[in-house]
Enzyme design. Structure first.
Site, PDB file in Angstrom:
ATOM      1  N   LYS A 167     -13.728   6.224   0.541  1.00  0.00           N
ATOM      2  CA  LYS A 167     -12.636   6.688   0.186  1.00  0.00           C
ATOM      3  C   LYS A 167     -13.224   7.925   0.028  1.00  0.00           C
ATOM      4  O   LYS A 167     -13.149   9.567   0.431  1.00  0.00           O
ATOM      5  CB  LYS A 167     -11.935   6.403  -0.861  1.00  0.00           C
ATOM      6  CG  LYS A 167     -10.446   5.115   0.059  1.00  0.00           C
ATOM      7  CD  LYS A 167     -10.338   4.734  -1.730  1.00  0.00           C
ATOM      8  CE  LYS A 167      -9.020   3.722  -0.985  1.00  0.00           C
ATOM      9  NZ  LYS A 167      -8.470   2.947  -1.972  1.00  0.00           N
TER      10      LYS A 167
ATOM     11  N   LYS B 258      -6.818  -5.283  14.158  1.00  0.00           N
ATOM     12  CA  LYS B 258      -5.400  -5.510  13.857  1.00  0.00           C
ATOM     13  C   LYS B 258      -4.706  -4.191  13.566  1.00  0.00           C
ATOM     14  O   LYS B 258      -4.860  -3.473  13.947  1.00  0.00           O
ATOM     15  CB  LYS B 258      -5.675  -6.347  12.136  1.00  0.00           C
ATOM     16  CG  LYS B 258      -6.744  -7.473  12.107  1.00  0.00           C
ATOM     17  CD  LYS B 258      -7.084  -7.416   9.988  1.00  0.00           C
ATOM     18  CE  LYS B 258      -6.924  -6.112   9.659  1.00  0.00           C
ATOM     19  NZ  LYS B 258      -7.084  -6.942   7.780  1.00  0.00           N
TER      20      LYS B 258
ATOM     21  N   LYS C 118      -1.640  -0.062   9.072  1.00  0.00           N
ATOM     22  CA  LYS C 118      -0.899   1.032   7.911  1.00  0.00           C
ATOM     23  C   LYS C 118      -0.822   2.149   8.530  1.00  0.00           C
ATOM     24  O   LYS C 118       0.381   3.111   8.279  1.00  0.00           O
ATOM     25  CB  LYS C 118      -0.954   0.749   6.130  1.00  0.00           C
ATOM     26  CG  LYS C 118      -0.872  -0.350   6.029  1.00  0.00           C
ATOM     27  CD  LYS C 118      -0.995  -0.219   4.706  1.00  0.00           C
ATOM     28  CE  LYS C 118       0.663  -0.976   3.937  1.00  0.00           C
ATOM     29  NZ  LYS C 118       0.649  -0.618   2.093  1.00  0.00           N
TER      30      LYS C 118
END
Ligand code: TRP
Length: 345
Positions: free
Chosen positions: A126, A208, A211
């Site tokens: 982050k 995968k 989000k």
């Protein structure tokens, strides 16, 4: 250094039978969340004392703009209830409603070292993504997460692989606390029913489902039927195998994995056979998968939409959850303050 002596020895049987997990209200709920996480929650709520929390405070570490926060939190509540999470069975609450979390977070911050926090993989990621906003909350994210968990003295934490390092840190903080002030907390451990967590592959043949919003390879519960169909039909295929009983390429294997989640046994064995004798028609397969996917996802979307429209119900869920979580938190904090020696009268 002399460790402060605790005035009482808290009676606490370790480990507990308590499950706790948190859901960040950022990003949109997708098929991968359902099969990877929520399905486990729904089963656990039958067998354990469960606390499931929407992590609105954690979202402030990366999303300081709160103009959409309330709406996001409500959507997360509605979607999870639509997927089968039952606020009458589990305690389902919002993190910011439990002020005890902030107090425990403060105590735990004195037991967390700058060096170990800086080494955390999620922090480094982050910090790299947002060099303009490397705030202390981001650095101590795992400390807040530990407070969430041990506030209920939970032992079991259903989370994915990406959270394993945070849990390892939680165990370190717990052990330091217990060593310094007395055995108050059980060690939290990652816990899931499926040995290997079900990984739901994306529709583009790589990775995968994720989000990040409006991704063509991810099926979101907010997608309408046509969007679901369109995404499934766009999934990567080829002209089919030319040799009998070939090995499936990754992107075809992924499509079969998705079929296993929502199609009947008959449908799956038909297409397995078609693949093996080289008669498979991927257009037809994807049409079938698209319909089965719509039949699976659309009732959940409908239900979520209905719940979201019922603001009074959502408020009631939040209030009831807050009350139950507060009771548990207050019990723990009484023990914590006594253990540390902050009980003046
Ligand atoms: N960090 C978790 C995530 O990114 C969310 C979370 C917050 C959490 N508090 C928690 C998970 C407590 C488990 C337990 O998904």
């Amino acid at each position: 250094m002399n460790a402060p002596q605790h005035t009482t020895s808290p009676k606490n049987t370790l480990p507990s039978n308590i499950v706790m997990s948190g859901i960040r209200p950022t990003g949109m709920l997708h098929l991968g969340n359902y099969f990877g996480a929520i399905q486990n929650y729904v089963r656990m709520q039958e067998e354990y004392e469960c606390f499931f929390m929407v992590a609105d405070l954690h979202s402030l570490t990366t999303h300081p703009d709160t103009s959409t926060l309330k709406a996001n939190v409500k959507r997360v509540l509605a979607e999870n209830i639509a997927c089968g999470l039952d606020p009458n069975k589990a305690t389902f609450y919002c993190q910011s409603h439990i002020h005890e979390t902030a107090e425990l977070y403060l105590y735990l911050n004195m037991l967390a070292y700058k060096g170990e926090l800086e080494k955390t993989v999620t922090f480094k990621d982050k910090a790299r993504q947002h060099p303009e906003n490397i705030n202390a909350g981001l650095l101590t994210y795992p400390v807040l997460q530990t407070a969430d968990i041990i506030l209920h003295r939970a032992s079991y934490v259903p989370v994915g692989k990406d959270q394993e390092q945070h849990l390892e840190m939680a165990r370190n903080f717990v052990n330091r606390f217990n060593h310094r002030y007395g055995e108050v907390f059980p060690e939290p451990h990652a816990f899931n029913y499926n040995q290997e967590l079900i990984k739901v592959p994306g529709l583009d043949g790589t990775g995968k489902m994720s989000k990040s919003e409006n991704n063509m390879s991810t099926l979101y519960f907010a997608d309408d039927d046509d969007a679901i169909r369109k995404k499934v039909m766009k999934a990567k295929t080829d002209n089919g195998p030319t040799e009998k009983n070939s090995i499936k390429p990754d992107y075809i294997e992924n499509i079969f994995m998705l079929m296993k989640l929502v199609c009947s046994e008959d449908v799956i064995s038909k297409y397995e056979a078609d693949f093996n004798n080289c008669t498979i028609r991927y257009g037809e397969l994807k049409k079938q998968l698209a319909e089965d996917m719509v039949n699976f996802m659309s009732p959940i979307r409908q239900k979520a939409t209905d719940i979201l429209a019922n603001d009074a119900y959502l408020t009631e869920v939040m209030q009831k959850g807050a009350q139950k979580a507060q009771e548990s938190a207050q019990k723990t904090m009484k023990i914590v303050r006594e253990a540390i020696g902050l009980n003046y009268f």
